[in-house]
Each structure stands twice: as C-alpha cells, then as structure tokens.
Write an enzyme that holds these catalytic residues in place. Structure first.
Site: not given
Ligand code: MV4
Length: 475
Positions: A161, A203-204, A206, A211, A240, A278, A294, A296
C-alpha cells in the site's frame, strides 16, 4: 427555530451532495452560496441556493480543486464558512489550513487530524497507539529484503500500500516471492507519480474481506459518539455500489468492539465533525482490523441517517460553529435496516462505461421508507467532466428483507431515459441468492456476480421495458 449556526455558507461542491448540503442549511436557517464551474451554472444546486458564484472552467482542477479561488469566493460573498462535501478539497489539510488563515470556518476536522489520517502509515500507527488493531503489517519499506522478510514471516498473499494513497489507490496484491521485487518497485513508482511520495508499506492480505465502517461524530467539547456501522462490501474497482446498515456480518458484540475502537481513535486525534473509521472484517476468521479513517462526510451517509433518524450534515454544520453534538450516545438507537444503491449514468454490461447526455425523462421513485438524494431533473444535461453519480436510492425497512423489497419496488418505479443507468445492475444484485443471504465480500461483484453470467444476471433481472427503461432513446 434556534439561532442559525452561521449566517451564510459556501457550498464548495456539486451534484447531489451540493443539494444535500443546501437542504441541511435550509433546515438550520443558514443561507447558501454555491460555487459552480462553467458546466454547472444551470445545476439544481445553483437554482436552490440564494446565489451561485462561478469559480472557473468545467475541469475540476480549474474550479472545484482551487483552494484560493474558493476562499476568495467565500469571502467575496460574505460566507462565514465553507462546506467541502466529499471528494474535491474535502480531505486537503492545506485547504483547511488556508480557510483558518483567512478567517473562514472549514466545516470539517482540524488540519492536523486530516493530515494525520491522510498519511495511511501514520494512521495505522496512531490506531495502534489507541489500542485499535491493524492488519499484521510493516512500517515504511526501505528495501526489498525487508518486504521479503515480512512476507516470509506472515505468509503470502501480502498487499503493498502507498502511504499517501487510500481508497484503494496505489495498492498491489502479491501472491508469491517471485513477484515481490517488481511489485514493490512498481508500487513505489506509482505512488511517487500519483502523490509525490514513494513511501509504501506491506500488510498480510485478507482474502475474504468485508468492508465495514463506523460513523463517528466529534465536537469541540470533548464529545465523541458513534452511529453504528455501514457494510460497503459490494464494490467494483474500489467504487462502492451498494451500502447497507447494519452489516449482515456483525453480531452485537462485534459491533460494540468496532464502535469502541472507532471512538478511541477519534478521541486520540481530537476528532471534530463527521468521520468514518474503516475496518476490514475477515469473513473466514471473523477477526477485524483498522484500515483507514476518512475525514469527510461520505457518499453513503444516508443509510446511517435512515436507521438513526439523525441529520449528519446538519450536525457537521452545528459542530463547526462550536455547538455540541445534539444528542448523547445513550440516545442513539439503531432502528431497522437501510440499503443504498448508487445510480450512475453507466452501462454495466459495457464495463460500466459512462454515458453522459440529456435526461429525456426523469421520475425518481417515492414511497414508504424510500429516500432519493439527487441533483437530476427532466431535461438536465449530465456533463462529461465529473463522476457519473445521478442519484442515491435509499430504502429503509423494519428488517433487511423489507428494506430489500422496498428497494426493488423503488428501482422498478424509477423512470429514466436518455442515458444508460446502473439500475438493471442493482436489480440483478438484489435478486441474487448471495446478496439475499448477506454473503457478499469485496471481491464478489467482480469475481462472482459480473464474471459468472456476465450480462445475463443484469439483463434477466430487468424484464420490463416500459418503466425503468434505461436504454438510450436512440438505441
Ligand atoms: C486491504 C484488504 C485486504 N487486506 N488490506 C481497499 C481500500 C483501502 N481502504 C484498503 N482496501 C483493502 N485493504 C488488507 N490487508 C482489502 C481491501 C479492499 C480491497 C482489496 C482489493 C480489491 C478490492 C477491495 C475492496 C475493498 C477493500
């Protein structure tokens, strides 16, 4: 009516949220000036506000994204405060700081809180200090070896990230050690190009994530409350599509844990105004972790308003004027279930291609438990310069089943012609067994719903062609 919190407010946004802010101001006895680009002179917000002031050409970077121009527009029209809505300048610490410097109230949190949460790595570190668990993750990654060591310790898949990213921008999932060096390099380069900051962390990952986010409010008097969660797992490419409250995945115990964590974090940064904390909820292990905050008002705030009966935008405005939150935590009741469908001018069967154009007909549904937030009207021309959100349909019911049925009725009665819409997509999702069972994870729309029968699930759910006809008139 009690004394208005402000005499006059500048609305620094467009579309449905500009209209939503104007409605809240009307209720509070606050006069509105709306900032409009050249493309938005004829907007509903411009009609509803006491005054519209043109801030520049259609492209957002020449109008809605210009801090100095907006502050000058506010001061020049006698506005005491600016409401930034969502997107645009809503999460720019620099803008909040400029407002303060110029003596205009920014309706939102302090520049320090925006800055702290805007740096995603700083945010997870602050969360940890506040006793809020983050996904097992690294600090700033300085070398490929450091990322490799982390991945060996925690196992693949991992997710890279960008610290300056958020909302899904600059992320990369890595499934094997072979792919790690190239992915790191690409992520850092992308982060540098997009945000001017190459900092990344790992990060690991998931795999089966939901969400889930908690709505919070804070004021200048040390009060912080939460208004329960929203489940926003139905998304596509980090957009979303459907949000609901409460989450079908949470028990009262888990809800209380997430809410406590969100309130602890908000207190830690002296949070003021409306914010969203979140979390990612692991559907396999039922463990949850902080992801980001977030700072806002969010697009999906109405689902929370429907189950709590509170006006979040009015609260934001009163809080910015120094008033305390108008209710106590013990007075918050979560009543029934609410679902929101985002209606965009997009063709779901053509990879959600946007279709700007004129609304040849437009009749939004009404009915028990149905709310529609929109800036559209018959004959309105949807400009091609901005995102294509036309309306949000929110349906409330005593339980999830009733909310779903009311949403289906509302979508059936929605009459739109002239542009494509995502209404057929939503109808297809609502009748799907996985959605009915509340089994949706963040990858479900793309990997299960859209890939399975491709257009089939969408078109077969929309058999009626007279009403809810979302084809272009010409086709
Ligand atoms: C993640 C995750 C799974 N594992 N982090 C997406 C938006 C941002 N706020 C962080 N997000 C995610 N972080 C870890 N460690 C899953 C998401 C995630 C996502 C990831 C891939 C494809 C679509 C996604 C939709 C929502 C959240």
């Amino acid at each position: 009516m009690s004394t208005p919190p402000f005499k006059r407010v500048l609305v620094a946004n467009r579309g449905e949220i500009a209209v939503r802010i104007i409605r809240a101001c009307e209720k509070l006895g606050v006069e509105c000036v709306v900032a409009v680009s050249e493309a938005d002179r004829g907007s509903l917000a411009a009609r509803l506000a006491a005054r519209a002031v043109c801030i520049g050409p259609a492209p957002a970077r020449d109008s809605y994204l210009r801090p100095e121009v907006l502050v000058v527009a506010a001061k020049g029209t006698g506005c005491e405060a600016i409401h930034p809505g969502y997107g645009f300048l809503s999460e720019r610490a620099h803008f909040a700081r400029l407002c303060a410097l110029e003596g205009v109230t920014f309706i939102g949190p302090s520049p320090e809180a925006i800055e702290a949460m805007g740096d995603k790595l700083a945010a997870v570190q602050i969360a940890q200090e506040a006793g809020v668990p983050r996904v097992p993750g690294s600090g700033r990654i300085e070398s490929t070896a450091a990322a490799r060591d982390f991945a060996r310790r925690h196992g693949f898949p991992v997710i890279i990230k960008a610290s300056a990213g958020g909302g899904g921008r600059g992320m990369r999932v890595v499934r094997s050690e072979n792919d790690l060096p190239r992915a790191l390099e690409a992520a850092a380069a992308e982060a540098q190009a997009a945000f001017g900051d190459p900092t990344v962390y790992v990060e690991k990952f998931i795999e089966r994530a939901r969400h889930i986010e908690i709505q919070v409010l804070g004021d200048r008097h040390g009060n912080v409350v939460h208004l329960g969660e929203r489940d926003c797992s139905a998304q596509r490419r980090h957009q979303k599509l459907i949000e609901e409250a409460p989450s079908p995945a949470l028990t009262p115990e888990l809800r209380a844990e997430l809410a406590d964590a969100a309130v602890r974090l908000a207190r830690r940064v002296d949070y003021r105004g409306a914010g969203t904390v979140e979390f990612v909820f692991d559907a396999d292990t039922r463990r949850w972790y902080f992801l980001e905050m977030n700072t806002r008002i969010q697009v999906e705030h109405p689902v929370t308003e429907m189950i709590t009966g509170r006006d979040l935008v009015a609260e934001q405005i009163r809080i910015a004027a120094g008033e305390p939150i108008s209710f106590k935590q013990s007075e918050v009741r979560l009543d029934g279930h609410a679902i929101e469908c985002r209606i965009n001018a997009e063709e779901a069967t053509r990879n959600f291609a946007p279709g700007p154009g004129r609304l040849e007909s437009w009749q939004a549904p009404e009915g028990d438990g149905v709310r529609v937030d929109t800036h559209c009207f018959p004959g309105y021309f949807i400009p091609p310069f901005y995102d294509s959100l036309l309306a949000k349909v929110i349906a409330h019911g005593r339980d999830r089943g009733e909310a779903v049925r009311r949403m289906q009725g509302a979508l059936d009665r929605f009459e739109v012609a002239g542009v494509p819409t995502t209404i057929p997509f939503h109808r297809g999702v609502l009748v799907h067994a996985d959605f009915a069972a509340g089994r949706v994870t963040t990858r479900w729309v793309e990997e299960t719903f859209l890939s399975a029968a491709a257009g089939e699930a969408i078109t077969s759910a929309a058999p009626r062609r007279q009403r809810g006809d979302n084809r272009r008139a010409a086709s």
